[in-house]
Design an enzyme around this catalytic site. Sequence first.
Site, mmCIF file in Angstrom:
data_model
loop_
_atom_site.group_PDB
_atom_site.id
_atom_site.type_symbol
_atom_site.label_atom_id
_atom_site.label_comp_id
_atom_site.label_asym_id
_atom_site.label_seq_id
_atom_site.Cartn_x
_atom_site.Cartn_y
_atom_site.Cartn_z
ATOM 1 N N TYR A 120 -11.876 -8.111 7.065
ATOM 2 C CA TYR A 120 -10.744 -8.120 6.140
ATOM 3 C C TYR A 120 -10.436 -9.567 5.788
ATOM 4 C CZ TYR A 120 -6.282 -7.729 3.905
ATOM 5 O OH TYR A 120 -5.279 -7.833 2.964
ATOM 6 N N ASP B 114 -12.692 -17.333 8.780
ATOM 7 C CA ASP B 114 -11.354 -16.890 8.383
ATOM 8 C C ASP B 114 -10.538 -16.690 9.661
ATOM 9 O OD1 ASP B 114 -9.087 -15.527 7.686
ATOM 10 O OD2 ASP B 114 -10.074 -14.123 6.313
ATOM 11 N N LYS C 88 -0.847 -16.972 8.056
ATOM 12 C CA LYS C 88 -0.055 -16.145 8.974
ATOM 13 C C LYS C 88 0.807 -16.950 9.963
ATOM 14 C CE LYS C 88 -1.976 -11.659 8.248
ATOM 15 N NZ LYS C 88 -3.324 -11.243 7.873
ATOM 16 N N TYR D 176 0.816 -1.219 0.000
ATOM 17 C CA TYR D 176 0.000 0.000 0.000
ATOM 18 C C TYR D 176 0.851 1.271 0.000
ATOM 19 C CZ TYR D 176 -3.609 -3.315 1.282
ATOM 20 O OH TYR D 176 -4.459 -4.391 1.297
HETATM 21 C C1 LIG Z 1 -3.878 -11.234 6.487
HETATM 22 C C2 LIG Z 1 -5.234 -11.781 6.348
HETATM 23 C C3 LIG Z 1 -5.673 -12.324 5.133
HETATM 24 C C4 LIG Z 1 -4.828 -12.329 3.881
HETATM 25 O O1 LIG Z 1 -3.665 -13.096 4.035
HETATM 26 P P1 LIG Z 1 -2.415 -12.827 3.044
HETATM 27 O O2 LIG Z 1 -1.435 -13.891 3.454
HETATM 28 O O3 LIG Z 1 -1.948 -11.444 3.314
HETATM 29 O O4 LIG Z 1 -2.913 -13.021 1.670
HETATM 30 C C5 LIG Z 1 -6.955 -12.846 5.086
HETATM 31 N N1 LIG Z 1 -7.761 -12.826 6.159
HETATM 32 C C6 LIG Z 1 -7.371 -12.318 7.347
HETATM 33 C C7 LIG Z 1 -8.310 -12.355 8.514
HETATM 34 C C8 LIG Z 1 -6.108 -11.758 7.478
HETATM 35 O O5 LIG Z 1 -5.732 -11.225 8.639
#
Ligand SMILES: *Cc1c(COP(=O)(O)O)cnc(C)c1O
Length: 430
Positions: free
Chosen positions: A149, A250, A279, A21
Amino acid sequence: MQGSSASIDLEFDRFHLWHPYTSITSPLPVYPVRRASGVYIELEDGTRLVDGMSSWWAAIHGYNHPVLNEAILSQLGDMSHVMFGGLTHAPAVNLAKLLAGLLPGALGKVFYSDSGSVSVEVAIKMAIQYWAALGRPDKKRLLTVRSGYHGDTFAAMSVCDPETGMHSLFRGAMAEQYFAEAPLCRFDEPCGEDDIADLGMKLERHHGEIAAVIIEPVVQGAGGMRFYSPQYLVRLRELCDRFGTLLIFDEIATGFGRTGKMFALEHALVVPDIICLGKALTGGYMTLAATVATSGVAETVCSGDPGLFMHGPTFMANPLACSVACASIGLLETFDWQTSVKLIENALRSGLEPCRKLRCVHDVRVLGAIGVVELRNPVDISVMQKEFVRRGVWVRPFGRLVYLMPPFIIPEGEIEVLCSAVRDVVAAME
Ligand SMILES: *Cc1c(COP(=O)(O)O)cnc(C)c1O
């Protein structure tokens, strides 16, 4: 190893590299890192910073961990990569065993991919193929809540918060999804009818088109660092069952202990149909993500035409990444991380609470190893960044949020270093 790397060509970086960004023509300053070890990031000029970010939720065991290093080194001697089409290997199988063992019973069909965003794309494709297999090709849209997100690729972006999630910029190029109000009931509050009424109404009205509801359980991360009642997820599960839609959690940010539970879903004891992990999966060492489905969903997906799940990344199940993920989960099993996270939670709570009385502060909230100071106005990130570096800490605010999520191994004294830097820098904004 210290000092062995050549100095970094910052001029070249400035003119040729995109950072997340940022503008290529007027980039914000970046700090050159020489090495990172434990809870410290060491800059080129020798400045040592206490890490308050875990490199975006990922480095839960800190940097340069001997056990994680060893996992990669020993795997490197066997193979760094082979294609996953038609071949398999121990790191992929062992990691899937660990994940299936940690996740609630039904979640056991593991699809590996390279990043969190792709694991969200995969979950969405699974949901659409699921309904297609059941003769419901009309169910291909998603319902989610505001302030979420889910990543930066197109389908993931389409379920990010419509205000902060670039929707106006990409309108027309991106799928349009349904949005309900974000959960308002806070973490320690019950979830009433009102709190989920909007979501219930949207499901009732549109369930004929909706393949799945996707949501970050308990903690909304990059969309606003909001914590909400686990009871919301209980109601959500009931609604999804009532109206016949899948539920996708997620847990890319929340997975692997960050909220005080191994997975945030454990706060609610709710089992989704599909879960996304990333992550901290590899302890922050390599990029790897997993989409895990229940047997029921996986079998249905493969019962329809063409009888296969239609996705297959080149670097699927990379052995180096899978090995270090196994080692990272192994590390979690060898120490009492729950106590560490609790200790961080208590230290963040007492360390950040004084910010609440500042006029520029809207809210202070802490859950597990996540501490958030929400301001009334957006911060000037490069000014604030410089102030944090001057105080010897690595903290990267965004929007109106200054937040801490340190590695689980952080000593208590260094949590106070982080908190006192936040108190000082925020107070200086008054
Ligand atoms: C960081 C994140 C993503 C995206 O993961 P990337 O490895 O950056 O593509 C998706 N969902 C959540 C909740 C996140 O924190």
